[in-house]
Scaffold this motif. Structure first.
Motif, PDB file in Angstrom:
ATOM      1  N   ARG A 206     -63.267   3.451  21.643  1.00  0.00           N
ATOM      2  CA  ARG A 206     -61.935   3.927  22.032  1.00  0.00           C
ATOM      3  C   ARG A 206     -61.500   5.095  21.150  1.00  0.00           C
ATOM      4  N   GLN A 207     -61.805   5.009  19.871  1.00  0.00           N
ATOM      5  CA  GLN A 207     -61.417   6.069  18.947  1.00  0.00           C
ATOM      6  C   GLN A 207     -62.095   7.392  19.315  1.00  0.00           C
ATOM      7  N   ALA A 210     -60.760   8.717  22.686  1.00  0.00           N
ATOM      8  CA  ALA A 210     -59.410   9.242  22.501  1.00  0.00           C
ATOM      9  C   ALA A 210     -59.432  10.594  21.793  1.00  0.00           C
ATOM     10  N   THR A 244     -64.266   9.858  30.238  1.00  0.00           N
ATOM     11  CA  THR A 244     -62.867   9.600  29.879  1.00  0.00           C
ATOM     12  C   THR A 244     -62.008   9.278  31.096  1.00  0.00           C
ATOM     13  N   ALA A 250     -61.750   3.029  29.849  1.00  0.00           N
ATOM     14  CA  ALA A 250     -60.861   3.879  29.037  1.00  0.00           C
ATOM     15  C   ALA A 250     -59.483   4.060  29.670  1.00  0.00           C
ATOM     16  N   VAL A 253     -56.477   3.795  27.284  1.00  0.00           N
ATOM     17  CA  VAL A 253     -56.530   4.524  26.014  1.00  0.00           C
ATOM     18  C   VAL A 253     -55.377   5.519  25.961  1.00  0.00           C
TER      19      VAL A 253
END
Length: 531
Positions: A206-207, A210, A244, A250, A253
């Protein structure tokens, strides 16, 4: 409150068997890094030396263990240990004596995704200017091209994009931002975090997603312009969209996007990226709305440039949606909710275009038609809904151009200008996609990656030139050469196409040069249907 695991060793006090505090602290750290690195019995300089010693001998001990079988710690204590180690490590590596070699060694102790693991640990210290996070990220960025530094550029970009205090002061040029963007796309394609255990794997995924989306949300117009100015350059955009915006994993996110007034606002990923896409389409239509071409045939040079960029963007968006379908098909097809969720994501890049005037007017008509078709793709084409989806995205972008052409009473914009550029870009995206992800039939047997088998695919460019020039002989030769390079489905398709071309040439009267050009253009233009 003092940690009951921490033994007290005031200066001058050593337990039996030790003649120096350095070895004592090292042994304590090997037993319990969380209590050792935060033990107030040892001064900051002793803890800095501990980090250096572990970096050079056993760097894996600097990463606090997660919950394991038989662990007496509560989940809260596990999290607290991680926070305390990260905070102490962040403070320690600010010391000038800890250099790039130490940082590289520490990251190596973190396993396959050690660079991101170290960053994530340091972020427990808070980050910002002067922090260990900044020092580590700057070191990675400065040494990103040195051998053995792996994903240095991507992890540095994650650090910068994840920290609002660092984001605006780093990656100061368009070239650096593009390099960081491509590094993040490659990093998410490799997905080294997938080799980690949970919950770290999901957190780091996720990091990194993002970070890529935030970079795009902050600098999207610049990036889109860079990738759509020249032909065949949009593959990074397609991969990014698939990772994404169209990624079912995602959808929740959060991304730090740029508001109209220049401030930063939090948005869901799909909306943040979709807003950039709609703005880019608006800018291209506005740029192509040239008043002096009213009622005239064919585009001006300015219109050709703008509409070609729009076509390449449309191809990148379509390519991204198809790549996502290939990657996440099982998740997308799982149930009615997941199917609808995916098509909703596809629709996020389509909708009311910002601002007013002609762009908004033509955008509304094209978007309404496209959104309606996306909502029904599983009904209209239940066996291959991805084909209907691709066709709908094509029609949406072509519809914008057709709306402009109708308003300005111009011919030759939709098929001749937009259509050819769109199809050519889609061809290149699909070819590169096959090279990157696919294996040919022969390669599967031999165990050789398709990129090796298809290394000579400059035949694609020769093929396109032959089609544009109306040179049927060269067209057949180059298509056959392209097919022979693969040996799989491409060969079968090419053989059928060559046979069809031969039949047409035999049945038709010998065309002149102008007719050859017209036929070649018709063969390369996409099928663009009116609603």
């Amino acid at each position: 409150m003092a940690d009951p695991r921490q033994p007290s060793f005031p200066p001058g006090v050593l337990p039996p068997g030790y003649d120096n505090r350095r070895q004592l602290l090292y042994d304590l750290a090997r037993n319990d890094i969380a209590s050792a690195i935060t033990n107030d019995s040892f001064d900051p300089q002793e803890r800095v030396q501990l980090v250096k010693d572990l970096a050079r001998r056993e760097p894996g001990f600097l990463f606090p263990p997660g919950k394991f079988f038989g662990d007496f710690r509560s989940d809260e204590q596990v999290g607290r240990d991680r926070h305390n180690v990260g905070k102490a490590l962040d403070q320690a590596i600010r010391d000038p004596s800890i250099d790039a070699a130490d940082l590289k060694a520490i990251a190596a102790g973190g396993g396959p995704n050690g660079q991101q693991r170290l960053l994530s640990l340091l972020q427990e210290g808070g980050g910002g200017p002067g922090s260990g996070v900044e020092k580590y990220a700057d070191t990675l960025w400065q040494q990103r091209n040195e051998p053995g530094n792996g994903n240095a550029a991507a992890v540095a970009a994650i650090a910068y994009m994840s920290d609002p205090k660092l984001r605006d002061g780093k990656l100061g040029s368009a070239a650096e931002r593009r390099e960081a963007f491509e590094a993040l796309v490659a990093f998410n394609e490799q997905a080294p975090y997938a080799k980690m255990s949970e919950p770290e794997a999901s957190q780091m995924k996720r990091q990194s997603l993002a970070a890529a989306a935030t970079l795009f949300a902050q600098h999207g117009p610049e990036l889109i312009d860079a990738y759509t100015t020249t032909p065949g350059a949009t593959t990074p955009l397609s991969k990014f969209f698939s990772q994404t915006m169209y990624n079912p994993d995602a959808k929740d996110v959060t991304v730090q996007a740029k508001a109209a007034d220049g401030s930063t606002v939090a948005k869901d990923m799909q909306s943040a990226i979709g807003d950039v896409l709609k703005q880019a389409a608006t800018d291209r239509i506005k740029g192509a709305d040239v008043s002096d071409r009213q009622g005239q045939d064919g585009p001006s040079r300015t219109q050709e440039l703008e509409l070609t960029k729009l076509a390449r963007l449309g191809a990148a968006v379509t390519g991204g949606a198809v790549m996502a379908w290939d990657t996440y098909k099982d998740k997308i097809q799982a149930n009615e909710e997941s199917r609808k969720g995916f098509m909703d994501a596809v629709g996020k890049g389509i909708g009311l275009m910002p601002g007013g005037g002609l762009a908004k007017e033509v955008g509304e008509g094209a978007a309404k038609l496209a959104l309606d078709k996306l909502s029904r793709v599983y009904v209209t084409d239940p066996k291959t809904p991805e084909v209907a989806m691709s066709d709908t995205l094509n029609q949406y972008y072509a519809g914008l151009v057709e709306g402009l052409a109708n308003k300005r009473q111009q011919s030759g914009l939709t098929t001749d200008t937009f259509g050819q550029a769109y199809q050519q870009e889609m061809d290149r995206i699909n070819q590169k996609r096959a090279l990157t992800h696919g294996k040919s039939a022969e390669a599967d047997v031999r165990g050789v990656d398709a990129p090796v088998q298809l290394a000579g695919l400059d035949a694609v460019d020769r093929l396109s030139a032959a089609m544009r020039n109306g040179d049927r002989s060269a067209y057949r030769q180059d298509l056959a050469a392209l097919a022979a390079g693969d040996g799989g489905q491409l060969r079968d398709n090419a053989a059928a196409t060559v046979a069809e071309q031969d039949k047409r040439a035999k049945d038709a009267p010998a065309p002149n040069a102008d007719q050859n050009v017209q036929v070649a253009q018709a063969e390369t233009a996409p099928a663009i249907r009116r609603g």
